[in-house]
Write a protein that holds these residues in place. Structure first.
Motif, PDB file in Angstrom:
ATOM      1  N   MET A 173       0.821  -1.203   0.000  1.00  0.00           N
ATOM      2  CA  MET A 173       0.000   0.000   0.000  1.00  0.00           C
ATOM      3  C   MET A 173       0.858   1.257   0.000  1.00  0.00           C
ATOM      4  SD  MET A 173      -2.849  -1.344   2.744  1.00  0.00           S
ATOM      5  CE  MET A 173      -3.543   0.282   3.057  1.00  0.00           C
ATOM      6  N   LEU A 174       1.896   1.264   0.833  1.00  0.00           N
ATOM      7  CA  LEU A 174       2.770   2.430   0.924  1.00  0.00           C
ATOM      8  C   LEU A 174       3.514   2.650  -0.387  1.00  0.00           C
ATOM      9  CD1 LEU A 174       3.887   4.677   2.727  1.00  0.00           C
ATOM     10  CD2 LEU A 174       5.667   3.081   3.491  1.00  0.00           C
ATOM     11  N   ALA A 175       4.007   1.568  -0.986  1.00  0.00           N
ATOM     12  CA  ALA A 175       4.722   1.682  -2.261  1.00  0.00           C
ATOM     13  C   ALA A 175       3.788   2.213  -3.349  1.00  0.00           C
ATOM     14  CB  ALA A 175       5.302   0.330  -2.662  1.00  0.00           C
ATOM     15  N   TYR A 176       2.528   1.775  -3.325  1.00  0.00           N
ATOM     16  CA  TYR A 176       1.569   2.251  -4.323  1.00  0.00           C
ATOM     17  C   TYR A 176       1.296   3.738  -4.116  1.00  0.00           C
ATOM     18  CZ  TYR A 176      -2.673   2.668  -7.111  1.00  0.00           C
ATOM     19  OH  TYR A 176      -3.596   3.063  -8.038  1.00  0.00           O
ATOM     20  N   GLN A 177       1.179   4.148  -2.854  1.00  0.00           N
ATOM     21  CA  GLN A 177       0.981   5.570  -2.556  1.00  0.00           C
ATOM     22  C   GLN A 177       2.135   6.405  -3.105  1.00  0.00           C
ATOM     23  OE1 GLN A 177       0.525   6.162   1.667  1.00  0.00           O
ATOM     24  NE2 GLN A 177      -1.669   6.547   1.502  1.00  0.00           N
ATOM     25  N   ARG A 178       3.347   5.880  -2.892  1.00  0.00           N
ATOM     26  CA  ARG A 178       4.546   6.626  -3.263  1.00  0.00           C
ATOM     27  C   ARG A 178       4.787   6.622  -4.773  1.00  0.00           C
ATOM     28  NH1 ARG A 178       8.953   7.139   0.224  1.00  0.00           N
ATOM     29  NH2 ARG A 178       8.294   7.834   2.295  1.00  0.00           N
ATOM     30  N   TYR A 179       4.634   5.452  -5.397  1.00  0.00           N
ATOM     31  CA  TYR A 179       5.124   5.292  -6.763  1.00  0.00           C
ATOM     32  C   TYR A 179       4.032   4.896  -7.783  1.00  0.00           C
ATOM     33  CZ  TYR A 179       9.035   4.526  -3.544  1.00  0.00           C
ATOM     34  OH  TYR A 179       9.923   4.620  -2.512  1.00  0.00           O
ATOM     35  N   GLY A 180       2.789   4.753  -7.324  1.00  0.00           N
ATOM     36  CA  GLY A 180       1.750   4.215  -8.198  1.00  0.00           C
ATOM     37  C   GLY A 180       1.146   5.182  -9.176  1.00  0.00           C
ATOM     38  N   LYS A 198       3.709  -6.165  -7.886  1.00  0.00           N
ATOM     39  CA  LYS A 198       4.752  -5.285  -8.434  1.00  0.00           C
ATOM     40  C   LYS A 198       5.172  -4.242  -7.398  1.00  0.00           C
ATOM     41  CE  LYS A 198       4.362  -1.451 -11.441  1.00  0.00           C
ATOM     42  NZ  LYS A 198       3.772  -0.814 -12.629  1.00  0.00           N
ATOM     43  N   TYR A 199       4.197  -3.728  -6.647  1.00  0.00           N
ATOM     44  CA  TYR A 199       4.518  -2.688  -5.659  1.00  0.00           C
ATOM     45  C   TYR A 199       5.136  -3.278  -4.388  1.00  0.00           C
ATOM     46  CZ  TYR A 199       2.495   0.691  -8.737  1.00  0.00           C
ATOM     47  OH  TYR A 199       2.279   1.474  -9.831  1.00  0.00           O
ATOM     48  N   TYR A 200       4.833  -4.525  -4.092  1.00  0.00           N
ATOM     49  CA  TYR A 200       5.493  -5.191  -2.961  1.00  0.00           C
ATOM     50  C   TYR A 200       6.985  -5.332  -3.256  1.00  0.00           C
ATOM     51  CZ  TYR A 200       6.590  -8.822   0.504  1.00  0.00           C
ATOM     52  OH  TYR A 200       7.136  -9.549   1.534  1.00  0.00           O
ATOM     53  N   VAL A 201       7.321  -5.738  -4.468  1.00  0.00           N
ATOM     54  CA  VAL A 201       8.718  -5.859  -4.884  1.00  0.00           C
ATOM     55  C   VAL A 201       9.374  -4.473  -4.892  1.00  0.00           C
ATOM     56  CG1 VAL A 201      10.270  -6.478  -6.790  1.00  0.00           C
ATOM     57  CG2 VAL A 201       8.328  -7.956  -6.223  1.00  0.00           C
ATOM     58  N   LEU A 202       8.635  -3.447  -5.335  1.00  0.00           N
ATOM     59  CA  LEU A 202       9.161  -2.087  -5.392  1.00  0.00           C
ATOM     60  C   LEU A 202       9.464  -1.559  -3.992  1.00  0.00           C
ATOM     61  CD1 LEU A 202       9.743  -0.256  -7.785  1.00  0.00           C
ATOM     62  CD2 LEU A 202       7.516   0.827  -7.439  1.00  0.00           C
ATOM     63  N   PHE A 203       8.591  -1.880  -3.037  1.00  0.00           N
ATOM     64  CA  PHE A 203       8.851  -1.481  -1.652  1.00  0.00           C
ATOM     65  C   PHE A 203      10.180  -2.060  -1.186  1.00  0.00           C
ATOM     66  CE2 PHE A 203       8.998  -2.340   2.833  1.00  0.00           C
ATOM     67  CZ  PHE A 203       8.524  -1.182   3.432  1.00  0.00           C
ATOM     68  N   GLU A 204      10.361  -3.353  -1.397  1.00  0.00           N
ATOM     69  CA  GLU A 204      11.575  -4.013  -0.922  1.00  0.00           C
ATOM     70  C   GLU A 204      12.822  -3.424  -1.580  1.00  0.00           C
ATOM     71  OE1 GLU A 204      12.041  -6.132   1.466  1.00  0.00           O
ATOM     72  OE2 GLU A 204       9.928  -6.386   1.978  1.00  0.00           O
ATOM     73  N   LYS A 205      12.698  -3.079  -2.847  1.00  0.00           N
ATOM     74  CA  LYS A 205      13.839  -2.497  -3.558  1.00  0.00           C
ATOM     75  C   LYS A 205      14.265  -1.176  -2.898  1.00  0.00           C
ATOM     76  CE  LYS A 205      15.066  -0.310  -7.947  1.00  0.00           C
ATOM     77  NZ  LYS A 205      14.550   0.133  -9.278  1.00  0.00           N
ATOM     78  N   LEU A 230      10.993   3.941   5.171  1.00  0.00           N
ATOM     79  CA  LEU A 230       9.870   3.195   4.591  1.00  0.00           C
ATOM     80  C   LEU A 230       9.284   2.196   5.587  1.00  0.00           C
ATOM     81  CD1 LEU A 230      10.919   2.468   0.881  1.00  0.00           C
ATOM     82  CD2 LEU A 230       8.897   3.716   1.649  1.00  0.00           C
ATOM     83  N   MET A 231      10.148   1.569   6.378  1.00  0.00           N
ATOM     84  CA  MET A 231       9.642   0.595   7.352  1.00  0.00           C
ATOM     85  C   MET A 231       8.864   1.281   8.464  1.00  0.00           C
ATOM     86  SD  MET A 231       9.186  -2.482   8.174  1.00  0.00           S
ATOM     87  CE  MET A 231      10.313  -3.416   7.127  1.00  0.00           C
ATOM     88  N   THR A 232       9.368   2.392   8.964  1.00  0.00           N
ATOM     89  CA  THR A 232       8.639   3.091  10.030  1.00  0.00           C
ATOM     90  C   THR A 232       7.307   3.626   9.517  1.00  0.00           C
ATOM     91  OG1 THR A 232       9.851   5.149   9.542  1.00  0.00           O
ATOM     92  CG2 THR A 232      10.761   3.718  11.260  1.00  0.00           C
ATOM     93  N   GLU A 233       7.285   4.077   8.262  1.00  0.00           N
ATOM     94  CA  GLU A 233       6.020   4.549   7.681  1.00  0.00           C
ATOM     95  C   GLU A 233       5.035   3.400   7.500  1.00  0.00           C
ATOM     96  OE1 GLU A 233       6.085   7.383   4.374  1.00  0.00           O
ATOM     97  OE2 GLU A 233       8.229   7.626   4.747  1.00  0.00           O
ATOM     98  N   ALA A 234       5.533   2.218   7.107  1.00  0.00           N
ATOM     99  CA  ALA A 234       4.654   1.052   6.968  1.00  0.00           C
ATOM    100  C   ALA A 234       4.072   0.663   8.322  1.00  0.00           C
ATOM    101  CB  ALA A 234       5.425  -0.122   6.361  1.00  0.00           C
ATOM    102  N   GLN A 235       4.891   0.749   9.376  1.00  0.00           N
ATOM    103  CA  GLN A 235       4.396   0.441  10.722  1.00  0.00           C
ATOM    104  C   GLN A 235       3.330   1.446  11.146  1.00  0.00           C
ATOM    105  OE1 GLN A 235       4.998  -2.132  12.524  1.00  0.00           O
ATOM    106  NE2 GLN A 235       6.987  -2.989  11.951  1.00  0.00           N
ATOM    107  N   GLU A 236       3.552   2.702  10.829  1.00  0.00           N
ATOM    108  CA  GLU A 236       2.567   3.742  11.158  1.00  0.00           C
ATOM    109  C   GLU A 236       1.264   3.506  10.389  1.00  0.00           C
ATOM    110  OE1 GLU A 236       4.619   7.304  10.183  1.00  0.00           O
ATOM    111  OE2 GLU A 236       5.987   7.196  11.909  1.00  0.00           O
ATOM    112  N   MET A 237       1.390   3.072   9.132  1.00  0.00           N
ATOM    113  CA  MET A 237       0.196   2.790   8.339  1.00  0.00           C
ATOM    114  C   MET A 237      -0.595   1.634   8.937  1.00  0.00           C
ATOM    115  SD  MET A 237      -0.170   1.880   4.267  1.00  0.00           S
ATOM    116  CE  MET A 237      -0.030   3.563   3.673  1.00  0.00           C
TER     117      MET A 237
END
Length: 597
Positions: A173-180, A198-205, A230-237
């Protein structure tokens, strides 16, 4: 076949009493299938009788064999090999057994005395990525085990627990928000589950890049992994999601909806289904209640940071986190809720979890925690642990985007099946639509059979090219055997040869005919064993043995050129019953069999 085995045991018990004057009840006698290199059907190990009868093993075997051939019409011959008495069954007995098999209605339950209310949970996808090769083994195992248990007369519910919440979902979700940039499946032409993957892989990258940057600044790796933005933002989400933040929930619903459409398409393609869906976004709340219950009972405890744990060291496990310090749940939390919901819904006496062996410890913990809570369904939980699937190129890794996509793999095996079928010239007389359906049936059958023929507990290597071969231990070989039988039945119908003719007047059988009846009679035993061990591999081996036996019969015995009318009708009937058995066994594996090839 089981009844015949019991009858032979009773006859042996009588023979022992008559010849040696000793009482050995039939249930105490152990007989086994005769080894292929010796003549016979059943073998009695006579070593075990030497003390009771006061004779040597070969002497016992010879005496019992002679008495049975003279006094029991079911036994036509015998041979003694050291301490083994091999008994040959009369052809009339096989004809009688065949008649009984032929008259048995389809879908007659194989009575095993096993569980009657069963839930089989399988698939359990994450809504942050599409299904891959490992998921295919999971889906095929779960579906097949459910069908096998149904064949024993059990009421079976196929359940799918969707992992639709948690930190991994928030990463996508966070990767999609950022790069989608508002990308949708419709606009991109990408299947919904693939788009989110695709966005899950993009997050990890991007996350790994941040971790490397922090490490370059002198931050320790373990701290860098926790503190990367990115990890702290994912935790906040995740916290915002659990607190009901509407903006986060709206994005979550939209992205999950795309994924579900993609999953449904894949499920339909691979031929699996479900009776009940559970969602972790719903079950985790009940799980939290169970955690609170455990705290009140004193079987769980809180640490200084507010996180909740259970001590399972007495059970040979360890301390296990049940609730994070920030109040968010973990996998075990929602699993506690799901186990209870399933019990409320279906009152199961067996709950099968089809989960890879990487989660062996987790499943031990789940069962131990439920026992700590005193739940009546704890002992009904069974973990069907299966090995991972490897490829010649090595292990798959989701977050690195190196998985073997399920949709792509299905397309590849269907294409390979098409190529193999055309090379053998097996599509004559089929329309283009019928041919395409045949390629799909063969390709999917090849894939399912290859993944199911290996014992679930074993790790396995998948070879796509080998799986679609029309020869050898493959699904297409068995499917082709069924198509051959269907062609024989069509020709017999044209010639007016009945499949239901009375065959009791046949004086003798060809060895391949009696062997064929024996194989067909083993169906119930194979189903019972597969249900007991939760192993579709037993059905896979059984139906392969049936197909092999039929091909021997077909090669060595003529059908339509046989001058004896009754024998000709018997061979057609034997072919028809073999076709029924192959179809029934393959259905338990979730595999269709074609009538034409």
């Amino acid at each position: 076949m089981q009844q015949l085995e019991n009858d032979i045991k009773a006859a042996l018990s009588t023979a022992i009493q008559q010849v040696f004057g000793a009482e050995v009840p039939a249930p105490q006698l152990t007989i086994q299938p005769t080894r292929k290199e010796f003549a016979g059907t059943f073998t009695l190990v006579t070593f075990a009788l030497t003390k009771a009868l006061g004779k040597g093993p070969e002497q016992i075997g010879q005496a019992l064999g002679e008495w049975l051939t003279q006094n029991d019409a079911r036994v036509s011959g015998f041979n003694v090999v050291k301490g083994f008495l091999n008994l040959e069954i009369a052809d009339a007995q096989w004809l009688q057994l065949f008649t009984a098999l032929r008259q048995q209605p389809d879908n007659t339950p194989v009575q095993t005395g096993g569980p009657q209310q069963v839930v089989v949970e399988y698939s359990s996808p994450n809504t942050n990525k599409p299904l891959h090769l490992g998921h295919l083994r999971n889906n095929f195992l779960g579906y097949s085990v459910a069908e096998i248990l149904k064949a024993t007369g059990a009421t079976v519910t196929k359940a799918n627990l969707v992992n639709d919440r948690g930190i991994h979902i928030c990463k996508s979700m966070l990767a999609y928000q950022r790069y989608g940039h508002g990308e949708t499946p419709q606009e991109s032409g990408i299947k919904g589950d693939h788009l989110i993957g695709k966005y899950y892989v993009l997050f990890e990258k991007h996350y790994r890049e941040q971790v490397r940057q922090l490490q370059a600044e002198g931050v320790a790796e373990d701290i860098a992994k926790r503190q990367a933005p990115l990890m702290t933002e994912a935790q906040e989400m995740l916290q915002a999601w659990e607190q009901g933040d509407e903006e986060v929930l709206q994005l979550w619903r939209q992205m999950n909806g795309w994924v579900y459409e993609g999953f449904d398409e894949t499920y339909q393609t691979i031929g699996v289904d479900f009776d009940k869906y559970y969602y972790e976004s719903e079950t985790y709340l009940l799980g939290k209640e169970r955690v609170e219950e455990g705290l009140q009972k004193g079987v769980f405890f809180k640490k200084e940071d507010g996180s909740v744990w259970v001590d399972l060291k007495e059970e040979g496990l360890d301390e296990k986190l049940l609730l994070r310090a920030d109040g968010t749940s973990v996998y075990i939390t929602q699993d506690l809720g799901t186990a209870e919901l399933k019990y409320q819904d279906f009152g199961y006496d067996l709950s099968v979890y089809v989960i890879a062996d990487e989660q062996n410890y987790h499943m031990q913990v789940l069962k131990a925690v439920l026992k700590k809570l005193g739940k009546p369904y704890a002992d009904a939980i069974y973990h069907l642990s299966y090995g991972m699937v490897d490829l010649p190129s090595g292990k798959m890794k989701s977050r690195e985007g190196t998985v073997v996509d399920a949709d792509e793999l299905v397309r590849e095996v269907v294409a390979a099946a098409k190529e193999a079928t055309l090379a053998k010239g097996k599509t004559e007389g089929l329309t283009e639509q019928e041919a395409e359906q045949l390629y799909h049936t063969l390709g999917l059958g090849a894939l399912k059979y290859y993944l199911l023929k290996v014992d679930p507990k074993k790790r396995m290597l998948f070879n796509p090219e080998e799986s679609v071969s029309l020869e050898g231990h493959t699904g297409p070989f068995i499917q082709y055997s069924h198509a051959r039988i269907s062609a024989i039945r069509r020709k017999a119908a044209e010639l007016g040869i009945s499949e239901t003719a009375d065959v009791q007047t046949i004086a003798s059988l060809h060895i391949t005919e009696s062997e064929m009846v024996q194989e067909l009679a083993r169906y119930g035993t194979a189903v019972a064993e597969a249900a007991r061990t939760f192993s579709p591999a037993i059905i896979s081996q059984y139906v392969y043995d049936v197909a092999k036996a039929y091909n021997r019969f077909y090669t060595e015995v003529s059908i339509f050129t046989e001058p004896d009318e009754v024998k000709r009708a018997f061979r057609v009937a034997l072919s028809a019953q073999t076709g029924r058995t192959i179809k029934a066994a393959m259905r338990l594996l979730g595999i269709e069999v074609p009538d034409r090839m």
